[in-house]
Design a protein around this motif. Sequence first.
Motif, mmCIF file in Angstrom:
data_model
loop_
_atom_site.group_PDB
_atom_site.id
_atom_site.type_symbol
_atom_site.label_atom_id
_atom_site.label_comp_id
_atom_site.label_asym_id
_atom_site.label_seq_id
_atom_site.Cartn_x
_atom_site.Cartn_y
_atom_site.Cartn_z
ATOM 1 N N ASP A 80 0.640 -1.387 -0.025
ATOM 2 C CA ASP A 80 0.322 -0.001 0.152
ATOM 3 C C ASP A 80 0.781 1.386 0.001
ATOM 4 N N SER A 81 1.972 1.318 -0.221
ATOM 5 C CA SER A 81 2.867 2.292 -0.374
ATOM 6 C C SER A 81 2.557 3.503 -1.615
ATOM 7 N N ASP A 82 2.622 4.628 -1.162
ATOM 8 C CA ASP A 82 2.379 5.588 -2.058
ATOM 9 C C ASP A 82 3.705 5.866 -2.977
ATOM 10 N N ASP A 83 4.901 5.448 -2.407
ATOM 11 C CA ASP A 83 6.119 5.804 -3.008
ATOM 12 C C ASP A 83 6.356 4.913 -4.416
ATOM 13 N N PRO A 84 6.499 5.685 -5.595
ATOM 14 C CA PRO A 84 6.486 4.839 -6.808
ATOM 15 C C PRO A 84 7.545 3.710 -7.010
ATOM 16 N N ALA A 85 8.799 3.835 -6.104
ATOM 17 C CA ALA A 85 9.881 2.990 -6.248
ATOM 18 C C ALA A 85 9.592 1.777 -5.313
ATOM 19 N N VAL A 86 8.863 2.055 -4.185
ATOM 20 C CA VAL A 86 8.531 0.844 -3.313
ATOM 21 C C VAL A 86 7.538 -0.049 -4.070
ATOM 22 N N ARG A 87 6.547 0.875 -4.632
ATOM 23 C CA ARG A 87 5.479 -0.045 -5.391
ATOM 24 C C ARG A 87 6.130 -0.695 -6.558
ATOM 25 N N ALA A 88 7.054 -0.287 -7.300
ATOM 26 C CA ALA A 88 7.541 -1.055 -8.426
ATOM 27 C C ALA A 88 8.299 -2.197 -7.979
ATOM 28 N N ALA A 89 8.869 -1.829 -6.738
ATOM 29 C CA ALA A 89 9.905 -2.971 -6.190
ATOM 30 C C ALA A 89 8.894 -4.226 -5.585
ATOM 31 N N THR A 90 7.770 -3.705 -4.934
ATOM 32 C CA THR A 90 6.739 -4.778 -4.379
ATOM 33 C C THR A 90 6.134 -5.435 -5.558
ATOM 34 N N ASP A 91 6.005 -4.784 -6.858
ATOM 35 C CA ASP A 91 5.255 -5.518 -7.908
ATOM 36 C C ASP A 91 6.059 -6.570 -8.550
#
Length: 179
Positions: free
Chosen positions: A88-99
């Motif tokens: 649920d991060s709003d940080d695009p880098a964290v979202r990309a890493a999670t994906d």
Amino acid sequence: MRDEVRLGDARSLRAYAHPLRMRLIGLLRGEGPMTATQAAARLGNTVPNCSFHLRQLAKYGLAERAPGADQRERPWQATARYTSWDDDSDDPAVRAATDSLNSVLLGQYVERAQAYLAARPDEPVEWRTAGGFSDALVHVTADELRELTQRIDDLLAPYAVARRGTRPVHLIHLALPHD
């Protein structure tokens, strides 16, 4: 060993999102401490490659040297039974890493299912009828889905530790909202 190690930053998520690293942690969790040589033999990989990736896992708090290790034989162990992360991060880098991490994990689930199908004919009938695939379409709110997932986790918790006469079984749970 702790119950859980939680990853939250993009760098640690990307570090864990490596298929060999995930297999190494799974191996250490499932079979206990082992050396890079033992892990390489079990995974069909090279000792230097496994050694490098074990050191990387240690860098991010996912693996550590096992107690009693000496200079000649240096086993590794997982630091926790589970690895978790938030989606649920709003940080695009964290979202990309999670994906990326979720994609690697899904690929491993598919590999496990394919390996099961290949080995299924050799399984005793009691295991062929007990294992398999199923799905269910449920109608829930986001809160109800979280509650349902927690209830499933709670239901599985008593079976997490090996007992006499048991066999490890991967129960793969996917909660995928449908259009």
